[in-house]
Design a protein around this motif. Structure first.
Motif, PDB file in Angstrom:
ATOM      1  N   MET A 150     -30.940  86.058  61.164  1.00 20.56           N
ATOM      2  CA  MET A 150     -29.745  85.891  61.955  1.00 20.56           C
ATOM      3  C   MET A 150     -30.034  84.939  63.099  1.00 20.56           C
ATOM      4  O   MET A 150     -31.084  85.028  63.729  1.00 20.56           O
ATOM      5  CB  MET A 150     -29.319  87.241  62.529  1.00 20.56           C
ATOM      6  N   PRO A 151     -29.103  84.078  63.351  1.00 16.64           N
ATOM      7  CA  PRO A 151     -29.335  83.134  64.443  1.00 16.64           C
ATOM      8  C   PRO A 151     -29.217  83.814  65.810  1.00 16.64           C
ATOM      9  O   PRO A 151     -28.441  84.742  65.996  1.00 16.64           O
ATOM     10  CB  PRO A 151     -28.239  82.093  64.252  1.00 16.64           C
ATOM     11  N   GLY A 152     -29.994  83.340  66.745  1.00 10.70           N
ATOM     12  CA  GLY A 152     -29.920  83.850  68.102  1.00 10.70           C
ATOM     13  C   GLY A 152     -28.742  83.238  68.841  1.00 10.70           C
ATOM     14  O   GLY A 152     -27.965  82.473  68.269  1.00 10.70           O
ATOM     15  N   TRP A 153     -28.610  83.580  70.109  1.00 13.64           N
ATOM     16  CA  TRP A 153     -27.519  83.041  70.912  1.00 13.64           C
ATOM     17  C   TRP A 153     -27.934  82.979  72.371  1.00 13.64           C
ATOM     18  O   TRP A 153     -28.900  83.592  72.795  1.00 13.64           O
ATOM     19  CB  TRP A 153     -26.252  83.862  70.757  1.00 13.64           C
ATOM     20  N   SER A 158     -28.040  85.416  79.743  1.00 12.82           N
ATOM     21  CA  SER A 158     -28.498  86.323  78.694  1.00 12.82           C
ATOM     22  C   SER A 158     -28.659  85.551  77.386  1.00 12.82           C
ATOM     23  O   SER A 158     -27.977  84.555  77.139  1.00 12.82           O
ATOM     24  CB  SER A 158     -27.525  87.488  78.527  1.00 12.82           C
ATOM     25  N   HIS A 159     -29.585  86.028  76.572  1.00 13.69           N
ATOM     26  CA  HIS A 159     -29.846  85.361  75.301  1.00 13.69           C
ATOM     27  C   HIS A 159     -30.495  86.325  74.328  1.00 13.69           C
ATOM     28  O   HIS A 159     -30.997  87.376  74.716  1.00 13.69           O
ATOM     29  CB  HIS A 159     -30.763  84.150  75.505  1.00 13.69           C
ATOM     30  N   LYS A 160     -30.474  85.971  73.070  1.00 19.89           N
ATOM     31  CA  LYS A 160     -31.121  86.747  72.017  1.00 19.89           C
ATOM     32  C   LYS A 160     -31.829  85.760  71.107  1.00 19.89           C
ATOM     33  O   LYS A 160     -31.235  84.789  70.649  1.00 19.89           O
ATOM     34  CB  LYS A 160     -30.069  87.534  71.252  1.00 19.89           C
ATOM     35  N   GLU A 161     -33.096  86.009  70.869  1.00 22.54           N
ATOM     36  CA  GLU A 161     -33.893  85.127  70.007  1.00 22.54           C
ATOM     37  C   GLU A 161     -33.445  85.261  68.550  1.00 22.54           C
ATOM     38  O   GLU A 161     -32.822  86.254  68.162  1.00 22.54           O
ATOM     39  CB  GLU A 161     -35.375  85.488  70.114  1.00 22.54           C
ATOM     40  N   ASP A 162     -33.791  84.280  67.725  1.00 22.19           N
ATOM     41  CA  ASP A 162     -33.513  84.357  66.294  1.00 22.19           C
ATOM     42  C   ASP A 162     -34.185  85.596  65.707  1.00 22.19           C
ATOM     43  O   ASP A 162     -35.273  85.988  66.134  1.00 22.19           O
ATOM     44  CB  ASP A 162     -34.040  83.120  65.568  1.00 22.19           C
TER      45      ASP A 162
END
Length: 77
Positions: A1-4, A16-20
């Motif tokens: 799933m791609p991060g954002w 804020s972010h989320k890694e792949d």
């Protein structure tokens, strides 16, 4: 799933972010499906148990008390 990655938050520099993520493996996805099915089965057996019909109008209060039954007695008051 791609991060954002989100926009900068108001009044702060935090972004804020989320890694792949590779996502679930097939085994993990199967295990999650098993857990969800078991949870649904148990939830239905508790909600539809004949005991609740014996309480009449007090069933809601009894269910609420059951939700807090794990807490120490003084915390329930």
């Amino acid at each position: 799933m791609p991060g954002w990655k989100s926009d900068k938050q108001l009044h702060t520099d935090y972004v804020s972010h989320k890694e792949d993520s590779p996502g679930y493996t097939q085994e993990q996805a199967a295990r999650v499906d098993q857990y969800r099915a078991r949870l649904l089965e148990l939830s239905l057996s508790v909600a539809a148990h004949p005991h609740w019909r014996t309480l009449g109008t007090d069933a809601v209060a009894a269910r609420m008390a059951l939700k807090h039954a794990h807490k120490p007695t003084e915390a329930r008051a």
